[in-house]
Design a protein around this motif. Structure first.
Motif, short mmCIF file in Angstrom:
data_model
loop_
_atom_site.label_atom_id
_atom_site.label_comp_id
_atom_site.label_asym_id
_atom_site.label_seq_id
_atom_site.Cartn_x
_atom_site.Cartn_y
_atom_site.Cartn_z
N MET A 51 0.83 -1.20 0.00
CA MET A 51 0.00 0.00 0.00
C MET A 51 0.87 1.26 0.00
N ARG A 52 1.95 1.24 0.77
CA ARG A 52 2.82 2.40 0.85
C ARG A 52 3.45 2.71 -0.50
N VAL A 53 3.77 1.67 -1.26
CA VAL A 53 4.39 1.85 -2.57
C VAL A 53 3.42 2.56 -3.52
N ILE A 54 2.16 2.24 -3.43
CA ILE A 54 1.15 2.86 -4.29
C ILE A 54 1.02 4.35 -3.98
N THR A 55 0.98 4.71 -2.69
CA THR A 55 0.84 6.12 -2.34
C THR A 55 2.08 6.92 -2.73
N VAL A 56 3.25 6.32 -2.57
CA VAL A 56 4.48 7.01 -3.00
C VAL A 56 4.48 7.19 -4.51
N PHE A 57 4.05 6.17 -5.24
CA PHE A 57 3.98 6.27 -6.69
C PHE A 57 3.02 7.39 -7.12
N ILE A 58 1.86 7.48 -6.47
CA ILE A 58 0.89 8.53 -6.79
C ILE A 58 1.48 9.91 -6.51
N ALA A 59 2.18 10.05 -5.39
CA ALA A 59 2.78 11.34 -5.04
C ALA A 59 3.85 11.74 -6.05
#
Length: 84
Positions: free
Chosen positions: A1-9
């Motif tokens: 999940m953290r990887v997805i939010t970092v990717f979006i940012a």
């Protein structure tokens, strides 16, 4: 999940920067940039309001309960109210 939010940012940041530097070549980036910046401004404003509400709630509770350091909490709440 953290990887997805970092990717979006990171993707959002790149799109905003691309909107600044490449708007002459890709006019659609200007609209995307405006949408992302408006969302960020709205999110930041709501976050500040929630933070202020939490600050007032916690410190006014300390004053009401008469906890140690309550005078500093009262000073903080009064300073906040005078500022606004």
């Amino acid at each position: 999940m953290r990887v997805i939010t970092v990717f979006i940012a990171i993707l959002s940041g790149f799109l905003v920067l691309a909107g600044y530097y490449l708007q002459g070549y890709f006019p659609v980036l200007n609209g995307i940039q405006n949408q992302l910046l408006n969302a960020a401004i709205t999110f930041a404003g709501v976050t500040v309001l929630v933070g202020i509400a939490t600050l007032v709630s916690v410190h006014s509770g300390k004053v009401r309960r008469g906890e140690k350091g309550g005078i500093y909490s009262a000073l903080l709440v009064v300073s906040l109210l005078v500022t606004f």
